[in-house]
Design an enzyme around this catalytic site. Structure first.
Site, PDB file in Angstrom:
ATOM      1  N   ILE A 170       0.836  -1.205   0.000  1.00 27.98           N
ATOM      2  CA  ILE A 170       0.000   0.000   0.000  1.00 27.98           C
ATOM      3  C   ILE A 170       0.872   1.255   0.000  1.00 27.98           C
ATOM      4  CG2 ILE A 170      -1.781   1.275   1.267  1.00 27.98           C
ATOM      5  CD1 ILE A 170      -2.716  -1.424   2.428  1.00 27.98           C
ATOM      6  N   CYS A 171       1.535   1.492   1.119  1.00 27.35           N
ATOM      7  CA  CYS A 171       2.238   2.762   1.315  1.00 27.35           C
ATOM      8  C   CYS A 171       3.562   2.858   0.560  1.00 27.35           C
ATOM      9  CB  CYS A 171       2.463   2.986   2.797  1.00 27.35           C
ATOM     10  SG  CYS A 171       0.899   3.073   3.705  1.00 27.35           S
ATOM     11  N   LEU A 172       4.075   1.721   0.084  1.00 30.84           N
ATOM     12  CA  LEU A 172       5.246   1.749  -0.794  1.00 30.84           C
ATOM     13  C   LEU A 172       4.821   1.718  -2.256  1.00 30.84           C
ATOM     14  CD1 LEU A 172       8.348   1.744  -1.013  1.00 30.84           C
ATOM     15  CD2 LEU A 172       8.277  -0.750  -0.897  1.00 30.84           C
TER      16      LEU A 172
END
Length: 215
Positions: free
Chosen positions: A117-119
């Site tokens: 998600i955040c990467l």
């Protein structure tokens, strides 16, 4: 982005590091890696960036609920207040992207929780904007091994370069004759390099013993 040749390697003067959401809430469901390894590796990566004066952005999501960034990271940059976001995708937050754009640096080095998600989100978006994106896979992690692996495959297919934190260190150093950073690099490896750090300490012991014998 060149895939081969010297231009394909990381250079400290062209790099900028963004560390995303290494917070308590994220660690509670980190299952792709042993959490202590992620802590060790991301702190080692941050210390390496400091040795090479690579600009580093710390960022969190919903800090009041998700918790402060881990102490080891904050301790590397004690004067820096992490940028807190509501955006899940860091690359949609101008508070982060404005700093990156202002730096003029095109080698974007990313590590995040969670990988899927955040990467993945900022990596994929930044690639479309012309950045050379390097994803530090062993300083990032997902909710499962499959989630992490599928995310890395997806980012590689989009054009990102997977790399581990000690490989980042090696490419930034490039030549042991670069004495201005060699000692700092050795210190980071001694603290965070696992078996490499142990071997380095042993080498220092043997060199000290030899020096005493010759005295």
């Amino acid at each position: 982005m060149p895939k081969t040749g010297l231009e394909a390697l990381l250079r400290p003067e062209d790099s900028i590091l963004v560390l995303i959401d290494h917070q308590p809430y994220q660690f509670t469901n980190l299952n792709s890696h042993e959490p202590t390894m992620i802590v060790n590796n991301v702190v080692g990566l941050a210390k390496t960036a400091k040795v090479f004066n690579v600009p580093t952005i710390l960022t969190t999501v919903l800090e009041e609920r998700g918790g402060y960034i881990i102490k080891g990271l904050q301790d590397v940059f004690p004067e820096q207040k992490p940028i807190d976001r509501t955006f899940i995708n860091t690359w949609q937050d101008p508070k982060v992207t404005d700093i990156v754009k202002k730096s003029g640096r095109k080698q974007l080095v990313l590590a995040a929780l969670y990988t899927e998600i955040c990467l993945a989100m900022p990596a994929i978006q930044a690639l479309a904007e012309g950045y050379d994106v390097f994803i530090v896979t062993d300083a990032s992690g997902g909710v499962s091994l499959e989630a992490h692996d599928m995310a890395v495959r997806r980012m590689v297919a989009a054009g990102a370069v997977p790399i581990t934190w000690m490989a980042v260190l090696g490419e930034w150093q490039r030549d042991w004759a670069r004495a201005d950073t060699a000692a700092g690099v050795a210190g980071v490896v001694a603290e965070h390099g696992g078996a490499s750090g142990v071997a380095f300490a042993w080498e220092m012991q043997l060199l000290a013993t030899r020096a005493k014998a010759g005295a």
